[in-house]
Design a protein around this motif. Structure first.
Motif, PDB file in Angstrom:
ATOM      1  N   HIS A  41      31.520 -56.981 -11.257  1.00  0.00           N
ATOM      2  CA  HIS A  41      30.752 -58.009 -10.540  1.00  0.00           C
ATOM      3  C   HIS A  41      31.270 -58.131  -9.098  1.00  0.00           C
ATOM      4  CE1 HIS A  41      28.495 -61.987 -10.817  1.00  0.00           C
ATOM      5  NE2 HIS A  41      29.081 -62.055  -9.647  1.00  0.00           N
ATOM      6  N   VAL A  42      32.576 -58.188  -8.954  1.00  0.00           N
ATOM      7  CA  VAL A  42      33.196 -58.326  -7.641  1.00  0.00           C
ATOM      8  C   VAL A  42      32.939 -57.079  -6.791  1.00  0.00           C
ATOM      9  CG1 VAL A  42      35.403 -58.601  -6.434  1.00  0.00           C
ATOM     10  CG2 VAL A  42      34.941 -59.928  -8.510  1.00  0.00           C
ATOM     11  N   PRO A  89      25.786 -62.141   7.001  1.00  0.00           N
ATOM     12  CA  PRO A  89      25.952 -62.184   5.540  1.00  0.00           C
ATOM     13  C   PRO A  89      27.174 -63.019   5.168  1.00  0.00           C
ATOM     14  CG  PRO A  89      26.820 -60.131   6.393  1.00  0.00           C
ATOM     15  CD  PRO A  89      26.290 -60.899   7.578  1.00  0.00           C
ATOM     16  N   TYR A  90      27.092 -63.651   4.018  1.00  0.00           N
ATOM     17  CA  TYR A  90      28.194 -64.469   3.497  1.00  0.00           C
ATOM     18  C   TYR A  90      28.428 -64.080   2.046  1.00  0.00           C
ATOM     19  CZ  TYR A  90      27.046 -67.277   7.590  1.00  0.00           C
ATOM     20  OH  TYR A  90      26.788 -67.684   8.872  1.00  0.00           O
ATOM     21  N   ILE A  91      29.690 -64.128   1.637  1.00  0.00           N
ATOM     22  CA  ILE A  91      30.056 -63.783   0.270  1.00  0.00           C
ATOM     23  C   ILE A  91      30.359 -65.064  -0.497  1.00  0.00           C
ATOM     24  CG2 ILE A  91      32.503 -63.331   0.636  1.00  0.00           C
ATOM     25  CD1 ILE A  91      31.317 -60.528  -0.965  1.00  0.00           C
ATOM     26  N   ALA A  92      30.610 -64.949  -1.768  1.00  0.00           N
ATOM     27  CA  ALA A  92      30.618 -66.013  -2.768  1.00  0.00           C
ATOM     28  C   ALA A  92      31.419 -67.282  -2.485  1.00  0.00           C
ATOM     29  CB  ALA A  92      31.085 -65.437  -4.106  1.00  0.00           C
ATOM     30  N   ASP A  93      32.263 -67.316  -1.495  1.00  0.00           N
ATOM     31  CA  ASP A  93      33.080 -68.508  -1.286  1.00  0.00           C
ATOM     32  C   ASP A  93      32.444 -69.570  -0.411  1.00  0.00           C
ATOM     33  OD1 ASP A  93      35.152 -67.752  -2.941  1.00  0.00           O
ATOM     34  OD2 ASP A  93      36.207 -66.682  -1.364  1.00  0.00           O
ATOM     35  N   LEU A  94      31.264 -69.335   0.133  1.00  0.00           N
ATOM     36  CA  LEU A  94      30.585 -70.331   0.956  1.00  0.00           C
ATOM     37  C   LEU A  94      29.438 -70.943   0.156  1.00  0.00           C
ATOM     38  CD1 LEU A  94      30.532 -71.648   3.784  1.00  0.00           C
ATOM     39  CD2 LEU A  94      28.849 -69.923   4.428  1.00  0.00           C
ATOM     40  N   LYS A  95      29.341 -72.272   0.213  1.00  0.00           N
ATOM     41  CA  LYS A  95      28.307 -72.987  -0.544  1.00  0.00           C
ATOM     42  C   LYS A  95      26.940 -72.856   0.114  1.00  0.00           C
ATOM     43  CE  LYS A  95      30.892 -76.815  -0.525  1.00  0.00           C
ATOM     44  NZ  LYS A  95      32.195 -76.250  -0.285  1.00  0.00           N
ATOM     45  N   LEU A  96      25.924 -72.967  -0.712  1.00  0.00           N
ATOM     46  CA  LEU A  96      24.532 -73.059  -0.291  1.00  0.00           C
ATOM     47  C   LEU A  96      24.045 -74.450  -0.654  1.00  0.00           C
ATOM     48  CD1 LEU A  96      21.703 -72.020   0.535  1.00  0.00           C
ATOM     49  CD2 LEU A  96      21.446 -71.219  -1.821  1.00  0.00           C
ATOM     50  N   TYR A 122      27.063 -71.465  -5.206  1.00  0.00           N
ATOM     51  CA  TYR A 122      27.855 -70.407  -4.586  1.00  0.00           C
ATOM     52  C   TYR A 122      27.187 -69.077  -4.920  1.00  0.00           C
ATOM     53  CZ  TYR A 122      31.934 -73.483  -3.800  1.00  0.00           C
ATOM     54  OH  TYR A 122      32.798 -74.457  -3.376  1.00  0.00           O
ATOM     55  N   PRO A 123      26.146 -68.666  -4.178  1.00  0.00           N
ATOM     56  CA  PRO A 123      25.541 -67.359  -4.453  1.00  0.00           C
ATOM     57  C   PRO A 123      26.563 -66.238  -4.249  1.00  0.00           C
ATOM     58  CG  PRO A 123      24.168 -68.644  -2.966  1.00  0.00           C
ATOM     59  CD  PRO A 123      25.489 -69.351  -3.071  1.00  0.00           C
ATOM     60  N   ASP A 124      26.349 -65.126  -4.942  1.00  0.00           N
ATOM     61  CA  ASP A 124      27.264 -63.998  -4.784  1.00  0.00           C
ATOM     62  C   ASP A 124      27.250 -63.484  -3.346  1.00  0.00           C
ATOM     63  OD1 ASP A 124      28.353 -63.843  -7.423  1.00  0.00           O
ATOM     64  OD2 ASP A 124      26.404 -63.104  -8.079  1.00  0.00           O
ATOM     65  N   VAL A 125      26.058 -63.361  -2.769  1.00  0.00           N
ATOM     66  CA  VAL A 125      25.896 -62.957  -1.376  1.00  0.00           C
ATOM     67  C   VAL A 125      24.661 -63.676  -0.843  1.00  0.00           C
ATOM     68  CG1 VAL A 125      25.519 -61.014   0.233  1.00  0.00           C
ATOM     69  CG2 VAL A 125      26.833 -60.643  -1.866  1.00  0.00           C
ATOM     70  N   MET A 126      24.695 -64.056   0.424  1.00  0.00           N
ATOM     71  CA  MET A 126      23.496 -64.600   1.075  1.00  0.00           C
ATOM     72  C   MET A 126      23.541 -64.225   2.543  1.00  0.00           C
ATOM     73  SD  MET A 126      24.228 -68.695   0.973  1.00  0.00           S
ATOM     74  CE  MET A 126      25.897 -69.301   1.169  1.00  0.00           C
ATOM     75  N   VAL A 127      22.363 -64.244   3.161  1.00  0.00           N
ATOM     76  CA  VAL A 127      22.238 -63.944   4.582  1.00  0.00           C
ATOM     77  C   VAL A 127      21.445 -65.065   5.228  1.00  0.00           C
ATOM     78  CG1 VAL A 127      21.272 -62.378   6.320  1.00  0.00           C
ATOM     79  CG2 VAL A 127      22.295 -61.443   4.229  1.00  0.00           C
ATOM     80  N   SER A 128      21.972 -65.566   6.338  1.00  0.00           N
ATOM     81  CA  SER A 128      21.243 -66.550   7.128  1.00  0.00           C
ATOM     82  C   SER A 128      21.040 -66.002   8.533  1.00  0.00           C
ATOM     83  CB  SER A 128      21.998 -67.879   7.212  1.00  0.00           C
ATOM     84  OG  SER A 128      21.305 -68.765   8.081  1.00  0.00           O
ATOM     85  N   CYS A 129      19.833 -66.192   9.042  1.00  0.00           N
ATOM     86  CA  CYS A 129      19.499 -65.804  10.411  1.00  0.00           C
ATOM     87  C   CYS A 129      19.205 -67.059  11.234  1.00  0.00           C
ATOM     88  CB  CYS A 129      18.277 -64.886  10.417  1.00  0.00           C
ATOM     89  SG  CYS A 129      18.469 -63.417   9.380  1.00  0.00           S
ATOM     90  N   HIS A 130      19.443 -68.216  10.654  1.00  0.00           N
ATOM     91  CA  HIS A 130      19.099 -69.505  11.258  1.00  0.00           C
ATOM     92  C   HIS A 130      20.240 -70.001  12.148  1.00  0.00           C
ATOM     93  CE1 HIS A 130      18.012 -73.753  11.528  1.00  0.00           C
ATOM     94  NE2 HIS A 130      16.796 -73.376  11.184  1.00  0.00           N
ATOM     95  N   PRO A 131      19.959 -70.321  13.415  1.00  0.00           N
ATOM     96  CA  PRO A 131      21.025 -70.773  14.312  1.00  0.00           C
ATOM     97  C   PRO A 131      21.718 -72.055  13.838  1.00  0.00           C
ATOM     98  CG  PRO A 131      18.872 -70.886  15.406  1.00  0.00           C
ATOM     99  CD  PRO A 131      18.658 -70.244  14.075  1.00  0.00           C
ATOM    100  N   GLY A 132      21.011 -72.898  13.102  1.00  0.00           N
ATOM    101  CA  GLY A 132      21.604 -74.133  12.606  1.00  0.00           C
ATOM    102  C   GLY A 132      22.707 -73.913  11.592  1.00  0.00           C
ATOM    103  N   GLU A 192      22.168 -62.594  -6.401  1.00  0.00           N
ATOM    104  CA  GLU A 192      22.972 -62.971  -7.562  1.00  0.00           C
ATOM    105  C   GLU A 192      23.198 -61.712  -8.389  1.00  0.00           C
ATOM    106  OE1 GLU A 192      24.567 -65.624  -8.071  1.00  0.00           O
ATOM    107  OE2 GLU A 192      23.497 -67.273  -7.113  1.00  0.00           O
ATOM    108  N   VAL A 193      24.459 -61.436  -8.706  1.00  0.00           N
ATOM    109  CA  VAL A 193      24.823 -60.335  -9.581  1.00  0.00           C
ATOM    110  C   VAL A 193      24.953 -60.935 -10.976  1.00  0.00           C
ATOM    111  CG1 VAL A 193      26.527 -58.547 -10.076  1.00  0.00           C
ATOM    112  CG2 VAL A 193      25.999 -59.150  -7.689  1.00  0.00           C
TER     113      VAL A 193
END
Length: 187
Positions: free
Chosen positions: A42-43, A64-71, A81-91, A107-108
């Motif tokens: 998984h990791v 991109p952000y890995i699992a340690d950042l909250k959504l 805590y998604p496994d990976v996420m991407v934000s393109c939002h300036p906020g 999500e894996v």
């Protein structure tokens, strides 16, 4: 999922409490759930996806952000805590605690979370206006399910299996499945 000792929190109380915890906990409508540790495969797969996205997104406004950042999903009164996420939002750039406007979530699957990742969690994720694609990665099947939001706000499944590239239209890039599953032993 396992409920934490205290059953109900406000979102603000959860954030303050979570900052003092050694383990990660997700929050849904006042309830807090302990996260269990992930197995090595998984990791590795999460890291492969993060690394591939990081490399391809250099020089763009997307991160991109890995699992340690909250959504944060305000409409669902939830933090995940998604496994990976991407934000393109300036906020999202200045917020150190969480992301609120992801374009892509990954999500894996694990045995203990597969049903929730496909059901309740995906229902919460769909409340995010910014979300364009949701990837569910099945390590055992070597398969990536890409749910893509349509112009009519429906979600269309694109199934990737075999020696193909997973197309991420929201980010104008692709990730080869061979790269996603690199260093994973055959089942």
């Amino acid at each position: 999922m396992q409920t934490a000792e205290r059953l109900h929190f406000s979102a603000e109380d959860y954030l303050a409490w979570e900052a003092t915890q050694a383990e990660k906990h997700e929050f849904v409508a006042g309830e807090v759930f302990a996260m269990v540790g992930a197995r090595q495969d998984h990791v590795i797969v999460s890291g492969n996806i993060f690394a591939g996205l990081k490399q391809r997104l250099r020089g763009t406004p997307c991160r991109p952000y890995i699992a340690d950042l909250k959504l944060k999903i305000e409409a669902a009164d939830a933090f995940f805590y998604p496994d990976v996420m991407v934000s393109c939002h300036p906020g999202d750039l200045g917020n150190q605690q969480y992301i609120s406007n992801p374009t892509l979530i990954v999500e894996v699957l694990s045995d203990s979370t597969a049903a929730y990742d496909r059901g309740g969690k995906f229902a919460a994720y769909r409340k995010l206006a910014s979300l364009q694609e949701y990837l569910i990665v099945d390590i055992d099947a070597r398969r990536v399910e890409c749910f893509r939001r349509t112009a009519e706000n429906d979600w269309l499944l694109h199934d990737y299996l075999g020696e193909v590239d997973c197309q991420l239209h929201s980010l104008s890039l692709s990730l080869p499945l061979a790269e996603i599953f690199e260093d994973i032993e055959a089942a």
